[in-house]
Design an enzyme around this catalytic site. Structure first.
Site, PDB file in Angstrom:
ATOM      1  N   GLU A 109      -5.593  -8.703   0.982  1.00 54.87           N
ATOM      2  CA  GLU A 109      -6.225  -8.276   2.229  1.00 54.87           C
ATOM      3  C   GLU A 109      -7.702  -7.995   1.976  1.00 54.87           C
ATOM      4  O   GLU A 109      -8.065  -7.380   0.974  1.00 54.87           O
ATOM      5  CB  GLU A 109      -5.593  -6.987   2.801  1.00 54.87           C
ATOM      6  CG  GLU A 109      -4.188  -7.166   3.322  1.00 54.87           C
ATOM      7  CD  GLU A 109      -3.640  -5.903   3.993  1.00 54.87           C
ATOM      8  OE1 GLU A 109      -4.437  -5.065   4.465  1.00 54.87           O
ATOM      9  OE2 GLU A 109      -2.408  -5.764   4.035  1.00 54.87           O
ATOM     10  N   GLU A 144       0.802  -1.220   0.000  1.00 54.56           N
ATOM     11  CA  GLU A 144       0.000   0.000   0.000  1.00 54.56           C
ATOM     12  C   GLU A 144       0.838   1.275   0.000  1.00 54.56           C
ATOM     13  O   GLU A 144       0.822   2.036   0.978  1.00 54.56           O
ATOM     14  CB  GLU A 144      -0.943   0.024   1.212  1.00 54.56           C
ATOM     15  CG  GLU A 144      -1.905  -1.147   1.245  1.00 54.56           C
ATOM     16  CD  GLU A 144      -2.978  -1.006   2.338  1.00 54.56           C
ATOM     17  OE1 GLU A 144      -2.841  -0.105   3.179  1.00 54.56           O
ATOM     18  OE2 GLU A 144      -3.928  -1.799   2.336  1.00 54.56           O
TER      19      GLU A 144
END
Ligand code: GBH
Length: 446
Positions: free
Chosen positions: A353, A172
């Site tokens: 995720e 991320e």
């Protein structure tokens, strides 16, 4: 159908990879063991007022010492794949120089333990725990740190390369940009918009350099980026909402996707930043060629949609979880998976995720009933199933998270795990969702 754990009868393709994910700083603890250096998250969490309740990752779920028990719990769940991250300051205490053998040994033991149990390791090189010494020389604002990252990646590939079939570069990058440098809720806790997008560029550069470092070893392992993507929708029909949504999407998704898969930053975002921005001035000839080095897969992390208003603000449309930033919208999983396949070609996808925090309590009978997590996971898995049916090359799915852990600025209050951690005793208790997930995996069906 009444109970959330009732089955929908959706069968997944043979060999679909059911998994769970964690990250080093969030679970390992052992902050001073075996020559580990300090990271920006040690500094940040030890700064009063930064993390809820003054919590730190010093002990976390003590996974560094309890990894064998955790491996057995994974085996018991029937996981096909386990995603974890490697702590850079365990490998290079100061972010540079010869790798620390004791740090490497821990990950060697972990990876071997996974193979022994028939679980495929998926390792992220960087999940936000930058060595503090590198922050002291400018952190990701410094172009040199991208090259330090490439050296670190090379050391990891040399030590563990062939035994890890899938590598992820940077977890991320957008969160580092937005939370580390725009809102300041994450380390290093800055609010400097002009620095933020230069950081974005250097994170992308670091990603590309790591891809090249892996190829240089001749490894047959695969590698790709791990991006948290947000489907963006206009909040309403107000004039300008569609246009504002388009630009918002540029900052949330295309900035990262286009640079990797199209070799160019999106023109609307570059125009919005302006030619005098530090980012635009920091892009050198050849950088985009490095950033767009071919990858083997794209890791998608999906939590929430974003609804954009005509003035570029955002509003909530759906109920939130215990995390106020998260709206529960399973169709967003379908939308983001089909969109990346449509816009970026048929690169293999993995969901690395997806999950939510729930108000879990250890009951008197020793069980933890997290029925809300079961409903959430079931609905998102169903959306992923629908995407696969429509041709999306999704090969695996990882629940965030395997176990309760240090949820960054929220500390230990939010519980995201399939496995409950009683932090005072470090006892592990599989929640109702873990028992449910075990059946999903065994049946390969939701
Ligand atoms: C992921 O981030 C992370 O990869 C993982 O480590 C984390 O534990 C998990 O999700 C759950 O959060 O404080 O209001 O500014 C997801 C993206 C970015 C969502 C930071 C929360 C902070 C919101 N996250 N954001 S706020």
């Amino acid at each position: 159908r009444t109970a959330p754990d009732a089955r929908l009868g959706l069968r997944f393709p043979d060999g679909f990879g059911w998994g769970a994910a964690t990250s080093a700083y969030q679970i390992e603890g052992a902050a001073k063991d075996d020559g580990r250096g300090e990271s920006v998250w040690d500094t940040f969490s030890h700064t009063p007022g930064r993390v809820r309740g003054g919590d730190t990752g010093d002990v976390a779920a003590d996974h560094y010492h309890r990894y064998v028990e955790d491996l057995d719990l994974m085996k018991d769940l029937g996981l096909a794949t386990y995603r974890f991250s490697i702590s850079w300051p365990r490998i290079q205490a100061d972010g540079t120089g010869a790798p620390n053998q004791r740090g490497l040994d821990f990950y060697r033991r972990l990876v071997d333990g996974l193979h022994d149990r028939g679980i495929a390791p998926m390792a992220t090189l960087f999940h936000w725990d930058l060595p503090q010494s590198l922050q002291d020389i400018g952190g990701w604002e410094s172009r040199d740190v991208a090259y330090r990252f490439a050296d670190y990646a090379e050391a990891i590939f040399e030590a563990l390369g062939p035994s890890v079939p899938v590598w992820l570069t940077i977890n991320e990058p957008k969160t580092v940009v937005q939370n580390g440098y725009l809102q300041g809720h994450h380390a290093p806790g800055l609010r400097e918009p002009d620095a933020a997008y230069l950081v974005a560029h250097h994170l992308q550069l670091a990603h590309g350099l790591a891809v090249r470092a892996l190829r240089a070893t001749g490894s047959a392992s695969r590698i790709g980026p791990a991006l948290n993507l947000h489907p963006c929708y206009p909040a309403d029909d107000a004039p300008g909402a569609a246009e504002a949504t388009q630009l918002y999407d540029g900052y949330e998704n295309r900035l990262y996707l286009d640079s990797i898969f199209k070799g160019a930053y999106p023109a609307d975002v570059l125009a919005d930043l302006g030619p005098e921005s530090r980012m635009v001035r920091g892009i050198r000839d050849g950088d985009l060629a490095i950033i767009s080095s071919p990858v083997d897969l794209l890791a998608v992390q999906y939590y929430t949609p974003i609804y954009v208003t005509g003035d570029g603000g955002t509003v909530r449309k759906w109920p939130t979880s215990e995390a106020s930033w998260q709206q529960i919208f399973p169709d967003g999983m379908y939308d983001i998976l089909t969109r990346v396949t449509r816009d970026y070609g048929d690169v293999p996808l993995t969901v690395t995720e997806n999950g939510l925090p729930t108000p879990d309590r250890l009951a008197g009978d020793g069980t933890v009933d997290d029925i809300g997590r079961i409903a959430f996971l079931r609905d998102h898995m169903a959306a992923a199933h629908r995407a696969i049916s429509d041709g999306v090359p999704l090969e695996s799915y990882h629940v965030w998270s395997l176990m309760d852990n240090f949820e960054w600025n929220e500390g230990y209050e939010q519980r995201w795990g399939l496995i409950y951690i009683d932090f005072p005793t470090q006892r592990r208790i599989p929640k109702r969702s873990a028992h449910w997930y075990r059946r999903v995996i065994a049946d390969n069906s939701v």
